[in-house]
Design a protein around this motif. Structure first.
Motif, PDB file in Angstrom:
ATOM      1  N   SER A  43     -11.522  13.622 -10.368  1.00  0.00           N
ATOM      2  CA  SER A  43     -11.721  14.899  -9.679  1.00  0.00           C
ATOM      3  C   SER A  43     -10.734  15.087  -8.535  1.00  0.00           C
ATOM      4  O   SER A  43     -10.494  16.216  -8.096  1.00  0.00           O
ATOM      5  N   GLU A  44     -10.119  13.970  -8.084  1.00  0.00           N
ATOM      6  CA  GLU A  44      -9.178  14.070  -6.966  1.00  0.00           C
ATOM      7  C   GLU A  44      -7.779  13.571  -7.312  1.00  0.00           C
ATOM      8  O   GLU A  44      -6.787  14.081  -6.787  1.00  0.00           O
ATOM      9  N   LYS A  45      -7.685  12.560  -8.164  1.00  0.00           N
ATOM     10  CA  LYS A  45      -6.387  12.000  -8.506  1.00  0.00           C
ATOM     11  C   LYS A  45      -6.307  11.711  -9.999  1.00  0.00           C
ATOM     12  O   LYS A  45      -7.327  11.525 -10.669  1.00  0.00           O
ATOM     13  N   THR A  46      -5.067  11.665 -10.475  1.00  0.00           N
ATOM     14  CA  THR A  46      -4.811  11.321 -11.874  1.00  0.00           C
ATOM     15  C   THR A  46      -3.976  10.045 -11.928  1.00  0.00           C
ATOM     16  O   THR A  46      -2.975   9.918 -11.211  1.00  0.00           O
ATOM     17  N   ALA A  47      -4.411   9.118 -12.788  1.00  0.00           N
ATOM     18  CA  ALA A  47      -3.716   7.839 -12.923  1.00  0.00           C
ATOM     19  C   ALA A  47      -3.145   7.702 -14.323  1.00  0.00           C
ATOM     20  O   ALA A  47      -3.807   8.018 -15.313  1.00  0.00           O
ATOM     21  N   LEU A  72      -0.881   8.250  -9.502  1.00  0.00           N
ATOM     22  CA  LEU A  72      -0.792   6.799  -9.555  1.00  0.00           C
ATOM     23  C   LEU A  72      -0.246   6.366 -10.907  1.00  0.00           C
ATOM     24  O   LEU A  72      -0.669   6.876 -11.957  1.00  0.00           O
ATOM     25  N   ILE A  73       0.699   5.430 -10.883  1.00  0.00           N
ATOM     26  CA  ILE A  73       1.215   4.821 -12.109  1.00  0.00           C
ATOM     27  C   ILE A  73       0.845   3.344 -12.050  1.00  0.00           C
ATOM     28  O   ILE A  73       1.394   2.583 -11.251  1.00  0.00           O
ATOM     29  N   VAL A  74      -0.109   2.946 -12.860  1.00  0.00           N
ATOM     30  CA  VAL A  74      -0.581   1.562 -12.842  1.00  0.00           C
ATOM     31  C   VAL A  74       0.305   0.729 -13.764  1.00  0.00           C
ATOM     32  O   VAL A  74       0.448   1.037 -14.954  1.00  0.00           O
ATOM     33  N   SER A  75       0.895  -0.305 -13.206  1.00  0.00           N
ATOM     34  CA  SER A  75       1.701  -1.244 -13.995  1.00  0.00           C
ATOM     35  C   SER A  75       0.926  -2.551 -14.114  1.00  0.00           C
ATOM     36  O   SER A  75       0.846  -3.329 -13.167  1.00  0.00           O
ATOM     37  N   HIS A  76       0.345  -2.766 -15.283  1.00  0.00           N
ATOM     38  CA  HIS A  76      -0.403  -4.007 -15.509  1.00  0.00           C
ATOM     39  C   HIS A  76       0.521  -5.197 -15.691  1.00  0.00           C
ATOM     40  O   HIS A  76       0.122  -6.339 -15.440  1.00  0.00           O
ATOM     41  N   HIS A  77       1.747  -4.932 -16.133  1.00  0.00           N
ATOM     42  CA  HIS A  77       2.651  -6.005 -16.559  1.00  0.00           C
ATOM     43  C   HIS A  77       4.069  -5.475 -16.459  1.00  0.00           C
ATOM     44  O   HIS A  77       4.368  -4.377 -16.916  1.00  0.00           O
ATOM     45  N   ALA A  78       4.949  -6.260 -15.853  1.00  0.00           N
ATOM     46  CA  ALA A  78       6.302  -5.784 -15.550  1.00  0.00           C
ATOM     47  C   ALA A  78       7.236  -5.734 -16.751  1.00  0.00           C
ATOM     48  O   ALA A  78       8.295  -5.123 -16.671  1.00  0.00           O
ATOM     49  N   GLU A  79       6.870  -6.362 -17.853  1.00  0.00           N
ATOM     50  CA  GLU A  79       7.778  -6.407 -19.005  1.00  0.00           C
ATOM     51  C   GLU A  79       8.094  -4.988 -19.483  1.00  0.00           C
ATOM     52  O   GLU A  79       7.252  -4.089 -19.440  1.00  0.00           O
ATOM     53  N   GLN A  80       9.312  -4.818 -19.989  1.00  0.00           N
ATOM     54  CA  GLN A  80       9.836  -3.462 -20.217  1.00  0.00           C
ATOM     55  C   GLN A  80       9.093  -2.673 -21.279  1.00  0.00           C
ATOM     56  O   GLN A  80       9.104  -1.427 -21.242  1.00  0.00           O
ATOM     57  N   ASP A  81       8.458  -3.334 -22.241  1.00  0.00           N
ATOM     58  CA  ASP A  81       7.746  -2.565 -23.261  1.00  0.00           C
ATOM     59  C   ASP A  81       6.529  -1.855 -22.680  1.00  0.00           C
ATOM     60  O   ASP A  81       5.970  -0.955 -23.315  1.00  0.00           O
ATOM     61  N   GLU A  95       6.460  11.533  -5.884  1.00  0.00           N
ATOM     62  CA  GLU A  95       5.475  11.155  -4.880  1.00  0.00           C
ATOM     63  C   GLU A  95       4.424  10.187  -5.427  1.00  0.00           C
ATOM     64  O   GLU A  95       3.571   9.699  -4.672  1.00  0.00           O
ATOM     65  N   ALA A  96       4.465   9.907  -6.712  1.00  0.00           N
ATOM     66  CA  ALA A  96       3.496   8.988  -7.302  1.00  0.00           C
ATOM     67  C   ALA A  96       3.712   7.574  -6.776  1.00  0.00           C
ATOM     68  O   ALA A  96       4.833   7.189  -6.418  1.00  0.00           O
ATOM     69  N   LYS A  97       2.639   6.804  -6.713  1.00  0.00           N
ATOM     70  CA  LYS A  97       2.697   5.416  -6.294  1.00  0.00           C
ATOM     71  C   LYS A  97       2.533   4.497  -7.506  1.00  0.00           C
ATOM     72  O   LYS A  97       1.678   4.737  -8.364  1.00  0.00           O
ATOM     73  N   VAL A  98       3.342   3.449  -7.549  1.00  0.00           N
ATOM     74  CA  VAL A  98       3.243   2.447  -8.601  1.00  0.00           C
ATOM     75  C   VAL A  98       2.262   1.373  -8.141  1.00  0.00           C
ATOM     76  O   VAL A  98       2.506   0.664  -7.166  1.00  0.00           O
ATOM     77  N   VAL A  99       1.144   1.268  -8.835  1.00  0.00           N
ATOM     78  CA  VAL A  99       0.082   0.333  -8.480  1.00  0.00           C
ATOM     79  C   VAL A  99       0.265  -0.950  -9.284  1.00  0.00           C
ATOM     80  O   VAL A  99       0.338  -0.917 -10.516  1.00  0.00           O
ATOM     81  N   ASP A 117       9.603   1.690  -1.546  1.00  0.00           N
ATOM     82  CA  ASP A 117       8.556   2.507  -0.937  1.00  0.00           C
ATOM     83  C   ASP A 117       7.674   3.226  -1.960  1.00  0.00           C
ATOM     84  O   ASP A 117       6.737   3.942  -1.598  1.00  0.00           O
ATOM     85  N   ALA A 118       7.954   3.021  -3.240  1.00  0.00           N
ATOM     86  CA  ALA A 118       7.141   3.653  -4.285  1.00  0.00           C
ATOM     87  C   ALA A 118       5.892   2.846  -4.625  1.00  0.00           C
ATOM     88  O   ALA A 118       5.048   3.309  -5.396  1.00  0.00           O
ATOM     89  N   PHE A 119       5.748   1.647  -4.069  1.00  0.00           N
ATOM     90  CA  PHE A 119       4.696   0.729  -4.525  1.00  0.00           C
ATOM     91  C   PHE A 119       3.435   0.807  -3.678  1.00  0.00           C
ATOM     92  O   PHE A 119       3.467   1.042  -2.466  1.00  0.00           O
ATOM     93  N   LEU A 120       2.322   0.544  -4.354  1.00  0.00           N
ATOM     94  CA  LEU A 120       1.026   0.303  -3.724  1.00  0.00           C
ATOM     95  C   LEU A 120       0.457  -0.954  -4.392  1.00  0.00           C
ATOM     96  O   LEU A 120       0.051  -0.910  -5.552  1.00  0.00           O
ATOM     97  N   THR A 121       0.487  -2.067  -3.678  1.00  0.00           N
ATOM     98  CA  THR A 121       0.000  -3.319  -4.283  1.00  0.00           C
ATOM     99  C   THR A 121      -1.502  -3.441  -4.049  1.00  0.00           C
ATOM    100  O   THR A 121      -2.040  -3.002  -3.040  1.00  0.00           O
ATOM    101  N   VAL A 122      -2.166  -4.067  -5.030  1.00  0.00           N
ATOM    102  CA  VAL A 122      -3.625  -4.204  -4.977  1.00  0.00           C
ATOM    103  C   VAL A 122      -4.003  -5.673  -5.090  1.00  0.00           C
ATOM    104  O   VAL A 122      -3.391  -6.442  -5.829  1.00  0.00           O
ATOM    105  N   ALA A 123      -5.028  -6.039  -4.357  1.00  0.00           N
ATOM    106  CA  ALA A 123      -5.541  -7.401  -4.393  1.00  0.00           C
ATOM    107  C   ALA A 123      -6.475  -7.579  -5.591  1.00  0.00           C
ATOM    108  O   ALA A 123      -6.949  -6.599  -6.195  1.00  0.00           O
TER     109      ALA A 123
END
Length: 392
Positions: A43-47, A72-81, A95-99, A117-123
């Motif tokens: 309702s507020e953001k799209t991922a 938000l762009i969630v990157s579960h795994h850095a591999e290029q595929d 303006e999107a953040k890479v999570v 500056d595009a990143f948002l890291t999560v614990a």
């Protein structure tokens, strides 16, 4: 392929690669593959969860046309595929953040030159709200790189698992419809890239136990609407004891080693031991890897070439050492013309295997009666070892 609705506000996106037959210039893809991404509108953001291999970027970017703004762009795994098309998405949504995990941030900068500056890291265990939907991030290192994580959509109870539980299958069906086909493809996938990290994967499976998972959406292959069976399969591949099975990769130049292999196969069967031989000149290495998941014993068959093992046999030893299967025993059979150090060379190539090495059987030239008796003894020894450990 257009984006496809999973439920209201959640879509599959990505590309089906029907024609790809080799992955990482190494892994056979008999059934092609898919690159799955997922769009979640809150309702507020799209991922956007993951992207696609850059080879399929045009297909994927076309699916974003006319869609919502990506926050938000969630990157579960850095591999290029999975992450290779993130730079293109950032061009469209600057303006999107890479999570991602903290470790993934550095890898994505190295691999894709994404600006810092595009990143948002999560614990591990951290959540992000999309408004009426909540994503929880669970770090799952070594599934199958050190930076990997999965996402759990709390309200719909969907696990977005990236490579975890994946399978290389190209299909028009969004969901699993043929469990037998997917089981083999998922086992091949596990064998080729997950098996070396069994101990860590076991811990990651334990981490998922508290969650009520109603659906698993991986980044390769089809979506699991009944996730329990693939999770049970992973538990067996990781924790289960080896089976009463010998895997026998071999190569023969002038038929001597082939005669020994044929005799050993027959002798093992007579002793109640299942065996799967693989002629390395024609073998699909993925099939070999699948059998390595369960085999209690590995026997390598090779002629001697330039005082050492045939290169294809050496590759089989290298592969087994890299994949670190659960096998408990290993032996070598083969022939030589004038001498060499085949056994010593192969033994030195398997330091990662925690196996008992059984007496090898090497013959000079064509095998004779004494050599066949030695092969009978080897088959009997393998059967006795399997019985002693409860495999037979």
């Amino acid at each position: 392929m257009q984006k496809r609705k999973i439920t209201e506000g959640i879509h599959w996106m990505g590309a089906v690669d029907w024609d790809r037959r080799l992955f990482d210039s190494l892994i056979p893809l008999p059934d092609g593959t898919s690159y799955n991404a997922y769009l979640i509108e809150g309702s507020e953001k799209t991922a956007l969860l993951d992207t696609v291999d850059p080879l399929m970027a045009d297909v994927f970017l076309g699916q974003l046309d006319g869609g919502p703004k990506i926050d938000l762009i969630v990157s579960h795994h850095a591999e290029q595929d999975h992450s290779g098309t993130i730079p293109h998405v950032l061009e469209r949504f600057p303006e999107a953040k890479v999570v991602c995990t903290p470790k993934a941030k550095g890898m994505l900068i190295d691999l894709l030159r994404i600006r810092e500056d595009a990143f948002l890291t999560v614990a591990d265990g951290e959540t992000l709200s999309l408004g009426d939907r909540t994503l929880k991030f669970l770090h799952t290192p070594w599934v199958h790189w050190p930076e990997t994580m999965v996402s759990y959509l709390e309200e719909e109870r969907i696990l977005f698992s990236c490579d975890f539980f994946g399978s290389h299958i190209a299909a028009s069906d969004l969901y699993v419809t043929d469990k037998g086909r997917v089981y083999e493809a998922a086992k091949r996938y596990f064998a080729e890239i997950m098996m070396p990290f069994r101990n860590v994967i076991e811990k990651n499976l334990e981490k998922l136990q508290p969650y009520d998972i109603r659906m698993i959406a991986p980044s390769h292959g089809q979506i699991y609407r009944e996730p329990s069976w693939i999770m049970d399969a992973y538990l067996d591949w990781v924790q289960g004891a080896p089976k009463n099975l010998v895997v026998l990769p071999f190569v023969s130049m002038h038929d001597s080693t082939r005669r020994m292999v044929d005799h050993l196969v027959s002798a093992l069967a007579a002793n109640g031991v299942s065996v799967e031989p693989f002629n390395l000149t024609v073998t699909d290495t993925g099939k070999l890897a699948i059998v390595l998941v369960d085999a209690a014993t590995i026997v390598i068959g090779t002629p001697t070439l330039l005082a050492g093992p045939h290169p294809l046999a050496a590759y089989a030893a290298f592969l087994a050492n890299a994949l670190r299967p659960k096998a408990k025993f290993l032996s070598i059979v083969g022939s030589y013309g004038w001498g060499g150090k085949t056994v010593e060379t192969l033994a030195g190539m398997i330091p990662n295997l925690k196996v008992e090495v059984l007496n090898p059987v090497l013959c000079k030239g064509l095998p004779g009666e004494e050599d066949f008796r030695a092969l009978n003894d080897l088959a009997a020894t393998i059967a006795a070892k399997h019985k002693e450990h409860g495999f037979l």
